[in-house]
Design a protein around this motif. Structure first.
Motif: not given
Length: 370
Positions: A130-133, A202-204
């Motif tokens: 959840r930090l990045k996605w 996918p890309p963050p």
């Protein structure tokens, strides 16, 4: 008489372990890491800075472990948008809770190996994502794989080490320094596994999402604060689901949750001579009374103005009930240590209060997507 400085340190640690987990619902990842670190170092703090016997702290330590794990579960009610992730996390949490209750009753250490605490690391994985996605990207297959690999690679070795072999990591390394190579290799395998689980995402997005999304203000206050007609309609529906009948699925879960917690707490409380049936019956009555009080307010068109107000009022009600139980139990050949019981009832009341508040958020979240 205990040394005043020792007691000051003791209560500072206990208070910290009470308040630090309360950050988990708002800041899930930093909150649980801080709770884990505090749990790991509290014994060292006592050894280095006090002359206290750690046996005096063991009952509090075990209860506070379960307390912060429960706060962690309740935060998933508040925050998790991936429904399958939530359902799997709930299973892992209750699986561990049942094992802890059985261990408390039987004192058989292998039960903690059979019922490992997979939930804690599963929670950390979700919050790292959840930090990045967006966690909705996590598929059922990936979540099940994560839980299975955590169980096999992390918890089976760890629970065996602690509860079957009963060895400390530091002692193991001191006995044979070359063992640190094994530890580093184990860590590398875990890091590699995490990379494999995340590599196809996918890309963050830029930045980090340490804080959870805020609860809509009208869920925290009252139905009248709903901004739109649709929100007011949804709130009435939620109140009907939660408070329309006394006997609901939510009440059943609360009774199961608090009964298990109470059995665990009762087994570590010094001076408790109530049997498990008496404990479960007592807390079930307590939960029914709390739920009936909340329903009475809702049916009269009122609602708790804040979570603090609800916690304070419910604490007063529950403390009064404990005092009543303290008078009645001797007639049933049972007894409790009143001061310790009031401390643990405080933990239970907080858990019930958070459950009630975050369950509303959970129902709103999933109905709002329809």
């Amino acid at each position: 008489m205990p040394d005043p400085s020792d007691m000051l340190i003791f209560w500072a640690v206990v208070i910290a372990r009470f308040f630090v987990p309360l950050s988990i619902p708002k800041y899930p990842l930093p909150g649980i890491i801080a709770s884990l670190v505090l749990d790991a170092v509290d014994g060292t703090i006592f050894q280095q800075f006090t002359d206290m016997s750690l046996a005096d702290y063991q009952s509090y330590d075990k209860a506070l472990d379960i307390y912060y794990l429960t706060i962690t579960y309740l935060s998933t009610l508040r925050n998790w948008s991936n429904l399958f992730a939530f359902e799997l996390g709930r299973f892992l949490f209750y699986y561990r809770l049942v094992g802890s209750a059985l261990f408390g009753i039987t004192n058989l250490r292998p039960l903690l190996f059979i019922f490992p605490n997979v939930f804690e690391y599963y929670f950390i994985f979700y919050e790292v994502v959840r930090l990045k996605w967006d966690p909705l990207l996590l598929t059922k297959e990936k979540l099940i794989t994560t839980a299975a690999l955590t169980w096999i690679l992390v918890k089976i070795p760890q629970e065996y080490w602690i509860h079957i072999a009963e060895m400390g990591t530091i002692d193991w390394i001191m006995e044979e320094p070359a063992n640190i190579i094994i530890l580093i290799g184990w860590g590398a395998i875990i890091i590699g596994t995490i990379w494999l689980l995340l590599r196809d995402l996918p890309p963050p997005r830029p930045g980090f999402s340490f804080a959870a999304d805020p609860i809509p203000s009208f869920l925290s206050d009252s139905t009248e604060n709903a901004r739109t007609r649709k929100e007011r309609k949804r709130m009435k529906m939620i109140n009907k689901l939660l408070y329309g009948r006394l006997v609901t699925r939510e009440l059943a879960e609360k009774i199961v949750l608090i009964s298990l917690l109470s059995i665990i707490f009762a087994e570590v409380l010094p001076g408790v001579r109530a049997n498990n049936f008496q404990v479960a019956a007592g807390v079930s009555l307590l939960i029914v009374i709390n739920t009936a009080l909340s329903q009475l307010l809702i049916r009269r068109g009122r609602q708790w103005r804040s979570i603090i107000q609800e916690f304070v009022v419910m604490s007063i009600v529950n403390f009064s009930l404990v005092l009543l139980f303290d008078l009645v139990l001797p007639l049933l050949r049972g007894s409790i240590d009143l001061s310790d019981t009031l401390f643990f009832v405080l933990l239970l009341t907080l858990n019930v209060t958070l459950y009630d508040r975050y369950r509303r958020t959970h129902i709103w979240s999933y109905n709002n997507k329809k």
